[in-house]
Design a protein around this motif. Structure first.
Motif, PDB file in Angstrom:
ATOM      1  N   VAL A 222     -66.537   1.059 -25.356  1.00  7.56           N
ATOM      2  CA  VAL A 222     -66.334   1.524 -26.732  1.00  7.56           C
ATOM      3  C   VAL A 222     -67.420   2.498 -27.175  1.00  7.56           C
ATOM      4  N   ASN A 223     -68.665   2.187 -26.893  1.00  6.68           N
ATOM      5  CA  ASN A 223     -69.766   3.056 -27.326  1.00  6.68           C
ATOM      6  C   ASN A 223     -69.750   4.391 -26.598  1.00  6.68           C
ATOM      7  N   GLU A 224     -69.480   4.359 -25.298  1.00  5.99           N
ATOM      8  CA  GLU A 224     -69.381   5.603 -24.531  1.00  5.99           C
ATOM      9  C   GLU A 224     -68.210   6.431 -25.045  1.00  5.99           C
ATOM     10  N   ARG A 225     -67.070   5.774 -25.317  1.00  2.33           N
ATOM     11  CA  ARG A 225     -65.894   6.493 -25.832  1.00  2.33           C
ATOM     12  C   ARG A 225     -66.215   7.191 -27.149  1.00  2.33           C
ATOM     13  N   ARG A 226     -66.848   6.483 -28.053  1.00  7.97           N
ATOM     14  CA  ARG A 226     -67.203   7.066 -29.361  1.00  7.97           C
ATOM     15  C   ARG A 226     -68.108   8.292 -29.156  1.00  7.97           C
ATOM     16  N   ARG A 227     -69.116   8.140 -28.308  1.00 10.40           N
ATOM     17  CA  ARG A 227     -70.055   9.247 -28.061  1.00 10.40           C
ATOM     18  C   ARG A 227     -69.344  10.444 -27.422  1.00 10.40           C
ATOM     19  N   GLU A 228     -68.537  10.183 -26.397  1.00  6.15           N
ATOM     20  CA  GLU A 228     -67.895  11.277 -25.666  1.00  6.15           C
ATOM     21  C   GLU A 228     -66.811  11.968 -26.488  1.00  6.15           C
ATOM     22  N   LEU A 229     -66.072  11.228 -27.297  1.00  7.36           N
ATOM     23  CA  LEU A 229     -65.063  11.867 -28.144  1.00  7.36           C
ATOM     24  C   LEU A 229     -65.733  12.791 -29.160  1.00  7.36           C
ATOM     25  N   GLY A 230     -66.961  12.488 -29.537  1.00  6.88           N
ATOM     26  CA  GLY A 230     -67.726  13.383 -30.397  1.00  6.88           C
ATOM     27  C   GLY A 230     -68.181  14.638 -29.666  1.00  6.88           C
ATOM     28  N   ARG A 231     -68.490  14.508 -28.391  1.00  8.92           N
ATOM     29  CA  ARG A 231     -68.939  15.650 -27.577  1.00  8.92           C
ATOM     30  C   ARG A 231     -67.791  16.529 -27.103  1.00  8.92           C
ATOM     31  N   LEU A 232     -66.560  15.988 -27.138  1.00  7.96           N
ATOM     32  CA  LEU A 232     -65.416  16.690 -26.551  1.00  7.96           C
ATOM     33  C   LEU A 232     -64.458  17.289 -27.579  1.00  7.96           C
ATOM     34  N   ILE A 233     -64.944  17.541 -28.779  1.00  8.30           N
ATOM     35  CA  ILE A 233     -64.098  18.201 -29.775  1.00  8.30           C
ATOM     36  C   ILE A 233     -63.606  19.536 -29.199  1.00  8.30           C
ATOM     37  N   GLY A 234     -62.301  19.743 -29.278  1.00 10.73           N
ATOM     38  CA  GLY A 234     -61.705  20.985 -28.761  1.00 10.73           C
ATOM     39  C   GLY A 234     -61.320  20.948 -27.296  1.00 10.73           C
ATOM     40  N   VAL A 235     -61.543  19.837 -26.605  1.00 10.11           N
ATOM     41  CA  VAL A 235     -61.264  19.763 -25.165  1.00 10.11           C
ATOM     42  C   VAL A 235     -59.801  20.060 -24.853  1.00 10.11           C
ATOM     43  N   GLU A 236     -58.893  19.635 -25.741  1.00  6.19           N
ATOM     44  CA  GLU A 236     -57.465  19.838 -25.492  1.00  6.19           C
ATOM     45  C   GLU A 236     -57.101  21.321 -25.430  1.00  6.19           C
ATOM     46  N   ASP A 237     -57.856  22.165 -26.125  1.00  3.00           N
ATOM     47  CA  ASP A 237     -57.598  23.609 -26.116  1.00  3.00           C
ATOM     48  C   ASP A 237     -58.216  24.306 -24.914  1.00  3.00           C
ATOM     49  N   ARG A 238     -59.036  23.598 -24.165  1.00  4.96           N
ATOM     50  CA  ARG A 238     -59.706  24.176 -23.001  1.00  4.96           C
ATOM     51  C   ARG A 238     -59.076  23.716 -21.685  1.00  4.96           C
ATOM     52  N   MET A 239     -57.963  23.002 -21.785  1.00  7.70           N
ATOM     53  CA  MET A 239     -57.222  22.590 -20.589  1.00  7.70           C
ATOM     54  C   MET A 239     -56.410  23.780 -20.094  1.00  7.70           C
ATOM     55  N   PHE A 240     -56.320  23.934 -18.780  1.00  2.69           N
ATOM     56  CA  PHE A 240     -55.542  25.052 -18.241  1.00  2.69           C
ATOM     57  C   PHE A 240     -54.836  24.672 -16.951  1.00  2.69           C
TER      58      PHE A 240
ATOM     59  N   GLU B  50     -52.977  34.638 -13.936  1.00  4.40           N
ATOM     60  CA  GLU B  50     -53.936  34.262 -14.979  1.00  4.40           C
ATOM     61  C   GLU B  50     -53.778  32.796 -15.349  1.00  4.40           C
ATOM     62  N   ARG B  51     -54.857  32.221 -15.845  1.00  7.70           N
ATOM     63  CA  ARG B  51     -54.799  30.852 -16.337  1.00  7.70           C
ATOM     64  C   ARG B  51     -53.864  30.751 -17.538  1.00  7.70           C
ATOM     65  N   VAL B  52     -53.196  29.622 -17.638  1.00  4.96           N
ATOM     66  CA  VAL B  52     -52.363  29.303 -18.790  1.00  4.96           C
ATOM     67  C   VAL B  52     -53.073  28.175 -19.527  1.00  4.96           C
ATOM     68  N   TYR B  53     -53.537  28.466 -20.731  1.00  4.33           N
ATOM     69  CA  TYR B  53     -54.236  27.441 -21.515  1.00  4.33           C
ATOM     70  C   TYR B  53     -53.233  26.604 -22.300  1.00  4.33           C
ATOM     71  N   ALA B  54     -53.596  25.375 -22.504  1.00  2.00           N
ATOM     72  CA  ALA B  54     -52.737  24.432 -23.214  1.00  2.00           C
ATOM     73  C   ALA B  54     -52.547  24.841 -24.665  1.00  2.00           C
ATOM     74  N   ILE B  55     -51.345  24.643 -25.132  1.00  3.03           N
ATOM     75  CA  ILE B  55     -51.026  24.677 -26.562  1.00  3.03           C
ATOM     76  C   ILE B  55     -50.992  23.205 -26.947  1.00  3.03           C
ATOM     77  N   ALA B  56     -51.920  22.802 -27.800  1.00  7.17           N
ATOM     78  CA  ALA B  56     -52.127  21.369 -28.029  1.00  7.17           C
ATOM     79  C   ALA B  56     -51.673  20.906 -29.403  1.00  7.17           C
ATOM     80  N   ASP B  57     -51.192  19.682 -29.434  1.00  7.85           N
ATOM     81  CA  ASP B  57     -50.936  18.956 -30.676  1.00  7.85           C
ATOM     82  C   ASP B  57     -50.141  19.778 -31.688  1.00  7.85           C
ATOM     83  N   GLU B  58     -48.986  20.237 -31.265  1.00  3.62           N
ATOM     84  CA  GLU B  58     -48.161  21.067 -32.145  1.00  3.62           C
ATOM     85  C   GLU B  58     -47.589  20.286 -33.323  1.00  3.62           C
ATOM     86  N   ASP B  59     -47.511  18.967 -33.182  1.00  2.43           N
ATOM     87  CA  ASP B  59     -46.939  18.164 -34.269  1.00  2.43           C
ATOM     88  C   ASP B  59     -47.954  17.861 -35.357  1.00  2.43           C
ATOM     89  N   LEU B  60     -49.213  17.593 -34.976  1.00  2.00           N
ATOM     90  CA  LEU B  60     -50.267  17.347 -35.957  1.00  2.00           C
ATOM     91  C   LEU B  60     -51.627  17.438 -35.292  1.00  2.00           C
TER      92      LEU B  60
END
Length: 196
Positions: free
Chosen positions: A101-119, A126-136
């Motif tokens: 739980v503590n590692e998850r909390r820390r890492e989710l804070g460090r990984l803001i924007g990670v979903e947009d950096r997936m390819f 060329e790389r295709v970057y993810a289009i993330a969370d289109e619903d919300l």
């Protein structure tokens, strides 16, 4: 479970029919899900969705919630059908997995924007970057979510290359989670079947 290319109320099984089908075929669906899971490093997994996985999810929700009326069935389809790939893309549920739980909390804070950096990178393209969370939006100023929904949209040339057997890798270039992995041949063959 009949795959029709589009999930509609008429293409779903009744609760009774699904209960019988589920007993005989649940292991097949689990194997299909496993085949379409790609682990990126120790903490990110992408579960690539298909018509089968989405149809199964809809049927499971109808079964669990005992939904049999038209309005409820339509609501479940509306919630899940957009997760199925539609011929020019791959869609996936992205999981950030930290058991502590503590590692998850820390890492989710460090990984803001990670979903947009997936390819996804198709050999020779060329790389295709993810289009993330289109619903919300699933993150705030303090942390990202442990679950995201991503779409990788391909050009016709990339689709053709994938179907012709080009090597494909999945990666992330977020500064706090740089990683990439080649998508295995069996998984890639299954994913190529989503494209037309």
């Amino acid at each position: 479970m009949q795959l029709t290319g589009r999930i509609t109320p008429d293409s779903l099984m009744t609760l009774e029919a699904y209960a019988r089908w589920r007993k005989a075929h649940k292991a097949e669906v689990i194997a299909h899900r496993k085949l379409r899971s790609v682990h990126l490093g120790e903490h990110i997994t992408l579960q690539f969705e298909s018509e089968m996985t989405v149809r199964y999810q809809v049927q499971e929700m109808l079964r669990i919630e005992k939904i049999f009326e038209d309005e409820g069935i339509a609501a479940e389809i509306e919630a899940y059908a957009p997760l199925a790939p539609d011929g020019t893309n791959w869609k996936a549920t992205m999981l950030l997995e930290y058991p502590d739980v503590n590692e998850r909390r820390r890492e989710l804070g460090r990984l803001i924007g990670v979903e947009d950096r997936m390819f996804v990178e198709v050999e020779g393209h060329e790389r295709v970057y993810a289009i993330a969370d289109e619903d919300l939006d699933r993150e705030n100023d303090e942390k990202t979510s442990a679950v995201h929904f991503v779409r990788f949209e391909f050009t016709p040339a990339q689709v053709q290359a994938i179907q012709a057997g080009a090597a494909v890798k999945l990666g992330c270039d977020h500064r706090n989670y740089p990683a990439h992995v080649g998508i295995g041949a069996e998984t890639l063959a299954s994913l190529a079947g989503d494209l037309r």
